[in-house]
Design a protein around this motif. Structure first.
Motif, PDB file in Angstrom:
ATOM      1  N   ASN A  58       0.865  -1.184   0.000  1.00 35.99           N
ATOM      2  CA  ASN A  58       0.000   0.000   0.000  1.00 35.99           C
ATOM      3  C   ASN A  58       0.894   1.223   0.000  1.00 35.99           C
ATOM      4  OD1 ASN A  58      -1.813   2.123   0.591  1.00 35.99           O
ATOM      5  ND2 ASN A  58      -3.164   0.748   1.726  1.00 35.99           N
ATOM      6  N   GLY A  59       0.787   2.009  -1.061  1.00 41.82           N
ATOM      7  CA  GLY A  59       1.634   3.199  -1.160  1.00 41.82           C
ATOM      8  C   GLY A  59       0.852   4.485  -1.254  1.00 41.82           C
ATOM      9  N   GLY A  60      -0.410   4.442  -0.856  1.00 38.65           N
ATOM     10  CA  GLY A  60      -1.271   5.612  -1.001  1.00 38.65           C
ATOM     11  C   GLY A  60      -2.269   5.397  -2.126  1.00 38.65           C
ATOM     12  N   LYS A  61      -3.166   6.372  -2.304  1.00 43.58           N
ATOM     13  CA  LYS A  61      -4.242   6.201  -3.278  1.00 43.58           C
ATOM     14  C   LYS A  61      -4.220   7.219  -4.418  1.00 43.58           C
ATOM     15  CE  LYS A  61      -5.814   2.823  -0.787  1.00 43.58           C
ATOM     16  NZ  LYS A  61      -5.585   1.430  -1.238  1.00 43.58           N
ATOM     17  N   ALA A  62      -3.648   8.386  -4.173  1.00 43.81           N
ATOM     18  CA  ALA A  62      -3.648   9.426  -5.213  1.00 43.81           C
ATOM     19  C   ALA A  62      -2.402  10.280  -5.062  1.00 43.81           C
ATOM     20  CB  ALA A  62      -4.898  10.295  -5.098  1.00 43.81           C
ATOM     21  N   PRO A  63      -1.759  10.661  -6.171  1.00 43.89           N
ATOM     22  CA  PRO A  63      -0.526  11.456  -6.094  1.00 43.89           C
ATOM     23  C   PRO A  63      -0.710  12.814  -5.431  1.00 43.89           C
ATOM     24  CG  PRO A  63      -0.802  10.494  -8.277  1.00 43.89           C
ATOM     25  CD  PRO A  63      -2.085  10.268  -7.548  1.00 43.89           C
ATOM     26  N   ASN A  64      -1.917  13.387  -5.520  1.00 42.68           N
ATOM     27  CA  ASN A  64      -2.115  14.731  -4.953  1.00 42.68           C
ATOM     28  C   ASN A  64      -2.543  14.704  -3.495  1.00 42.68           C
ATOM     29  OD1 ASN A  64      -4.627  13.655  -5.577  1.00 42.68           O
ATOM     30  ND2 ASN A  64      -5.529  15.650  -6.133  1.00 42.68           N
ATOM     31  N   VAL A  65      -2.503  13.521  -2.875  1.00 45.65           N
ATOM     32  CA  VAL A  65      -2.792  13.387  -1.446  1.00 45.65           C
ATOM     33  C   VAL A  65      -1.560  12.808  -0.758  1.00 45.65           C
ATOM     34  CG1 VAL A  65      -4.248  12.315   0.309  1.00 45.65           C
ATOM     35  CG2 VAL A  65      -5.246  13.005  -1.889  1.00 45.65           C
ATOM     36  N   VAL A  66      -1.047  13.516   0.232  1.00 45.17           N
ATOM     37  CA  VAL A  66       0.066  12.973   1.015  1.00 45.17           C
ATOM     38  C   VAL A  66      -0.440  11.725   1.732  1.00 45.17           C
ATOM     39  CG1 VAL A  66       1.654  13.371   2.930  1.00 45.17           C
ATOM     40  CG2 VAL A  66       1.152  15.219   1.319  1.00 45.17           C
ATOM     41  N   PRO A  67       0.165  10.549   1.476  1.00 43.76           N
ATOM     42  CA  PRO A  67      -0.367   9.298   2.044  1.00 43.76           C
ATOM     43  C   PRO A  67      -0.269   9.259   3.568  1.00 43.76           C
ATOM     44  CG  PRO A  67       1.120   8.844   0.218  1.00 43.76           C
ATOM     45  CD  PRO A  67       1.298  10.293   0.568  1.00 43.76           C
ATOM     46  N   GLU A  68      -1.403   9.024   4.216  1.00 45.14           N
ATOM     47  CA  GLU A  68      -1.384   8.909   5.677  1.00 45.14           C
ATOM     48  C   GLU A  68      -1.133   7.470   6.120  1.00 45.14           C
ATOM     49  OE1 GLU A  68      -5.046  10.047   7.451  1.00 45.14           O
ATOM     50  OE2 GLU A  68      -6.257   8.602   6.315  1.00 45.14           O
ATOM     51  N   PHE A  69      -1.153   6.522   5.162  1.00 41.11           N
ATOM     52  CA  PHE A  69      -0.868   5.124   5.488  1.00 41.11           C
ATOM     53  C   PHE A  69      -0.098   4.480   4.339  1.00 41.11           C
ATOM     54  CE2 PHE A  69      -1.877   0.561   5.244  1.00 41.11           C
ATOM     55  CZ  PHE A  69      -1.411   0.141   6.486  1.00 41.11           C
ATOM     56  N   ALA A  70       0.891   3.685   4.699  1.00 38.91           N
ATOM     57  CA  ALA A  70       1.623   2.901   3.693  1.00 38.91           C
ATOM     58  C   ALA A  70       2.134   1.630   4.365  1.00 38.91           C
ATOM     59  CB  ALA A  70       2.789   3.699   3.121  1.00 38.91           C
ATOM     60  N   GLU A  71       2.322   0.599   3.558  1.00 41.42           N
ATOM     61  CA  GLU A  71       2.722  -0.711   4.107  1.00 41.42           C
ATOM     62  C   GLU A  71       3.688  -1.397   3.158  1.00 41.42           C
ATOM     63  OE1 GLU A  71      -0.134  -3.889   6.001  1.00 41.42           O
ATOM     64  OE2 GLU A  71       0.101  -4.383   3.862  1.00 41.42           O
ATOM     65  N   VAL A  72       4.670  -2.065   3.735  1.00 47.91           N
ATOM     66  CA  VAL A  72       5.620  -2.848   2.958  1.00 47.91           C
ATOM     67  C   VAL A  72       5.767  -4.218   3.618  1.00 47.91           C
ATOM     68  CG1 VAL A  72       7.632  -1.892   4.180  1.00 47.91           C
ATOM     69  CG2 VAL A  72       7.922  -2.890   1.894  1.00 47.91           C
ATOM     70  N   TYR A  73       5.820  -5.255   2.795  1.00 46.70           N
ATOM     71  CA  TYR A  73       5.830  -6.658   3.256  1.00 46.70           C
ATOM     72  C   TYR A  73       7.209  -7.233   2.966  1.00 46.70           C
ATOM     73  CZ  TYR A  73       3.782 -11.453   3.657  1.00 46.70           C
ATOM     74  OH  TYR A  73       3.479 -12.747   4.015  1.00 46.70           O
ATOM     75  N   TYR A  74       7.917  -7.669   4.017  1.00 50.51           N
ATOM     76  CA  TYR A  74       9.301  -8.137   3.909  1.00 50.51           C
ATOM     77  C   TYR A  74       9.453  -9.624   4.228  1.00 50.51           C
ATOM     78  CZ  TYR A  74      12.147  -3.961   3.116  1.00 50.51           C
ATOM     79  OH  TYR A  74      12.771  -2.886   2.549  1.00 50.51           O
ATOM     80  N   TYR A  75      10.353 -10.282   3.472  1.00 46.72           N
ATOM     81  CA  TYR A  75      10.848 -11.628   3.776  1.00 46.72           C
ATOM     82  C   TYR A  75      12.352 -11.533   4.027  1.00 46.72           C
ATOM     83  CZ  TYR A  75       6.951 -14.669   2.115  1.00 46.72           C
ATOM     84  OH  TYR A  75       5.771 -15.344   1.948  1.00 46.72           O
ATOM     85  N   VAL A  76      12.828 -12.259   5.030  1.00 45.29           N
ATOM     86  CA  VAL A  76      14.264 -12.401   5.267  1.00 45.29           C
ATOM     87  C   VAL A  76      14.581 -13.894   5.330  1.00 45.29           C
ATOM     88  CG1 VAL A  76      16.199 -11.905   6.785  1.00 45.29           C
ATOM     89  CG2 VAL A  76      14.300 -10.278   6.619  1.00 45.29           C
ATOM     90  N   ARG A  77      15.566 -14.349   4.544  1.00 46.81           N
ATOM     91  CA  ARG A  77      15.922 -15.770   4.526  1.00 46.81           C
ATOM     92  C   ARG A  77      17.433 -15.953   4.714  1.00 46.81           C
ATOM     93  NH1 ARG A  77      11.629 -18.447   0.683  1.00 46.81           N
ATOM     94  NH2 ARG A  77      10.827 -16.700  -0.514  1.00 46.81           N
ATOM     95  N   HIS A  78      17.779 -17.055   5.377  1.00 47.78           N
ATOM     96  CA  HIS A  78      19.188 -17.437   5.532  1.00 47.78           C
ATOM     97  C   HIS A  78      19.236 -18.908   5.926  1.00 47.78           C
ATOM     98  CE1 HIS A  78      23.300 -17.669   7.115  1.00 47.78           C
ATOM     99  NE2 HIS A  78      23.550 -16.634   6.321  1.00 47.78           N
ATOM    100  N   PRO A  79      20.287 -19.649   5.528  1.00 47.36           N
ATOM    101  CA  PRO A  79      20.365 -21.068   5.901  1.00 47.36           C
ATOM    102  C   PRO A  79      20.371 -21.307   7.407  1.00 47.36           C
ATOM    103  CG  PRO A  79      21.931 -20.577   4.158  1.00 47.36           C
ATOM    104  CD  PRO A  79      21.376 -19.268   4.610  1.00 47.36           C
ATOM    105  N   ASP A  80      20.866 -20.325   8.174  1.00 52.40           N
ATOM    106  CA  ASP A  80      20.933 -20.464   9.626  1.00 52.40           C
ATOM    107  C   ASP A  80      19.805 -19.661  10.267  1.00 52.40           C
ATOM    108  OD1 ASP A  80      22.428 -21.119  12.214  1.00 52.40           O
ATOM    109  OD2 ASP A  80      22.345 -18.922  12.260  1.00 52.40           O
ATOM    110  N   LYS A  81      18.991 -20.316  11.092  1.00 58.98           N
ATOM    111  CA  LYS A  81      17.816 -19.675  11.677  1.00 58.98           C
ATOM    112  C   LYS A  81      18.177 -18.489  12.560  1.00 58.98           C
ATOM    113  CE  LYS A  81      17.799 -23.844  14.523  1.00 58.98           C
ATOM    114  NZ  LYS A  81      18.831 -24.441  13.639  1.00 58.98           N
ATOM    115  N   GLU A  82      19.251 -18.601  13.351  1.00 58.14           N
ATOM    116  CA  GLU A  82      19.631 -17.499  14.230  1.00 58.14           C
ATOM    117  C   GLU A  82      20.064 -16.279  13.414  1.00 58.14           C
ATOM    118  OE1 GLU A  82      20.652 -20.625  14.795  1.00 58.14           O
ATOM    119  OE2 GLU A  82      19.837 -21.111  16.773  1.00 58.14           O
ATOM    120  N   THR A  83      20.772 -16.524  12.309  1.00 63.12           N
ATOM    121  CA  THR A  83      21.213 -15.420  11.457  1.00 63.12           C
ATOM    122  C   THR A  83      20.023 -14.739  10.797  1.00 63.12           C
ATOM    123  OG1 THR A  83      23.296 -16.570  11.011  1.00 63.12           O
ATOM    124  CG2 THR A  83      22.694 -14.793   9.510  1.00 63.12           C
ATOM    125  N   ALA A  84      19.048 -15.520  10.352  1.00 60.30           N
ATOM    126  CA  ALA A  84      17.845 -14.947   9.739  1.00 60.30           C
ATOM    127  C   ALA A  84      17.141 -14.021  10.719  1.00 60.30           C
ATOM    128  CB  ALA A  84      16.902 -16.063   9.293  1.00 60.30           C
TER     129      ALA A  84
END
Length: 487
Positions: A271-297
């Motif tokens: 979610n990056g907002g709905k219209a360019p002429n409105v300063v977005p009051e909400f935005a969301e980013v979905y992240y994955y982090v992977r590594h062979p070692d669970k503690e490092t991840a």
């Protein structure tokens, strides 16, 4: 002849007799097991049309994680109709289930999945053809996964029913593997506590026993809250939540230079907002982090969370995040893998018809880069260690109970998972044939486990050695399942 020599000869004779009897017994046991496997294979094959219909129905449903209502209902009904007792809605997940038949030991579990992926609609043709008004698809073949596992479970149930083997078979209906970490909640709930061995499989473009670990994975949705205003008329009165997301992303991308090279970090701005002429009051980013070692991840995830905090501070926004998933790496059990390899070789690969060969070549023409021969589907790879750059919540099961898995050629050689080509193949008999190979291989392996207590004992001993002193702890903590993570 002296008494000592007579004793020695008698001892040798007794050893020979014992060895002969043991050899005869082993041959008899092998012959009996082969008869059981032939019966299981015939049972599975006789259900080809019925299992094909189930798999293609789930392929058509293409339901996302934790929303697989029709898919799970179909699988549960199939198991109930075949005499299983089904417990639905387990571990706080409405679409999860455990189906049980039999009693006593050993207890063998078979894992089943059935969730689709968003943003990848496709029909079963050999050219890219999205289906109108449909946004999801089975690009990882979980419609085959769930159906094939149910087929194997039913074949074992029939043998238990006749008394030819004794023990308990359980089929675990596992939702939301694609990011939702469904099996983690089942492990955390203790549903695998009484299971001796867990068996799983996965669609692929070749036939091989899983002999390589997976990447541990931790994921979250980071949400930024700002202040809306007119982007041109009064920008000074606004604080952009999207600026917070973009500042976080910039810091994480700079961080890539300073993390172990085996790490994988992916994100999408949901979610990056709905219209360019409105300063977005909400935005969301979905992240994955992977590594062979669970503690490092986990440690890298914590650094990403700090980047999010810094981004919020710098943009004068507020931030919180929701853990969506967290999975362990995969613990390999050599004892079980070697047994499953023998059974996979006994079943053999996938044979294409003339029309399927034409279809396969058309599919391969759409790939980037060179592909293996389509004959690759008919072969079985030897047991080998390879890089596995994916993640799976089967990893958490593997840290709880000795676990073994197989991949079978449900897609044309060279097909990448999470592609339109995978969706297409999964909607044809190419996918169904590979599913049947998996079902038979799992059933054969289960038969060996039911009839050979020593195999289970050895696998458990290896499991204890390999796991070592590690005490299992879910990487996602004590959160509840994120039932709306696909919304």
């Amino acid at each position: 002849m002296c008494k000592t020599k007579q004793t020695t000869l008698l001892f040798i004779a007794l050893i020979n007799i014992f060895s002969f009897q043991l050899l005869a017994q082993n041959k008899s046991n092998t012959k009996a097991n082969d008869a059981l496997k032939n019966q299981a294979a015939a049972s599975i094959q006789s259900g080809y049309d019925a299992y094909k219909k189930i798999a293609l129905n789930i392929w058509d449903f293409a339901e996302l994680g934790y929303k697989e209502n029709k898919s799970t209902a179909l699988l549960q009904t199939t198991l109930k109709d075949n005499g299983f007792t089904v417990q639905s809605g387990v571990a706080g997940m409405p679409t999860a289930f455990v189906a049980t038949y039999g009693s006593g030991s050993p207890v063998i579990g078979i894992l089943a999945e059935f969730d689709a992926l968003p943003g990848i609609s496709q029909d079963n043709s050999s050219v890219k053809t999205p289906i109108a008004n449909k946004t999801s698809g089975h690009a990882c073949g979980h419609h085959l996964f769930g159906t094939g596992s149910v087929a194997a479970g039913i074949a074992i149930k029939k043998l238990l029913e006749t008394g030819k083997i004794k023990g308990t078979i359980k089929v675990f209906g596992c939702p939301a593997e694609e990011g939702g970490s469904g099996k983690v909640f089942m492990v955390r709930e203790g549903l695998f506590t009484t299971v001796d061995i867990a068996i799983h499989w996965h669609p692929s473009n070749d036939n091989s026993v899983t002999y390589s670990g997976a990447l541990a994975n931790k994921s979250a949705k980071f949400r930024f809250y700002g202040i809306a205003s007119h982007a041109a008329g009064s920008p000074e009165k606004g604080r952009s939540a999207l600026d917070g997301v973009e500042a976080m992303d910039a810091m994480v991308n700079m961080m890539r230079e300073h993390i172990p090279q085996e790490t994988r970090i992916h994100y999408v701005i949901t979610n990056g907002g709905k219209a360019p002429n409105v300063v977005p009051e909400f935005a969301e980013v979905y992240y994955y982090v992977r590594h062979p070692d669970k503690e490092t991840a986990v440690s890298i995830f914590d650094r990403i969370a700090k980047a999010a905090e810094g981004a919020a501070l710098g943009t004068e926004t507020k931030m919180d995040y929701e853990i969506i998933g967290g999975t362990h790496d995969l613990l390999i059990n050599k004892t079980l893998a070697q047994n499953m390899q023998t059974n996979l070789e006994k079943v053999g690969g996938v044979q294409y018809t003339a029309d399927e060969t034409i279809y396969a070549k058309k599919i391969q023409a759409s790939f980037l880069g060179k592909s293996e021969s389509i004959d690759f589907a008919a072969k079985v790879k030897p047991l080998h260690i390879d890089k596995n750059l994916g993640s799976t919540d089967v990893g958490d099961v593997s840290y709880t109970v000795p676990t073994v898995g197989v991949e079978t050629a449900t897609w044309v050689s060279g097909t990448s998972a999470h592609s339109w080509q995978a969706v297409a193949c999964g909607g044809t008999d190419i996918g169904i044939k590979g599913m049947m190979v998996a079902a038979k291989t799992m059933a054969f392996t289960a038969i060996d486990l039911f009839t050979n207590p020593e195999l289970i004992k050895t696998a458990k001993e290896e499991f204890i050695r390999t796991k070592g002193d590690y005490k299992y702890k879910a990487l996602l903590g004590d959160i509840k399942p994120a039932l709306n993570y696909r919304d």
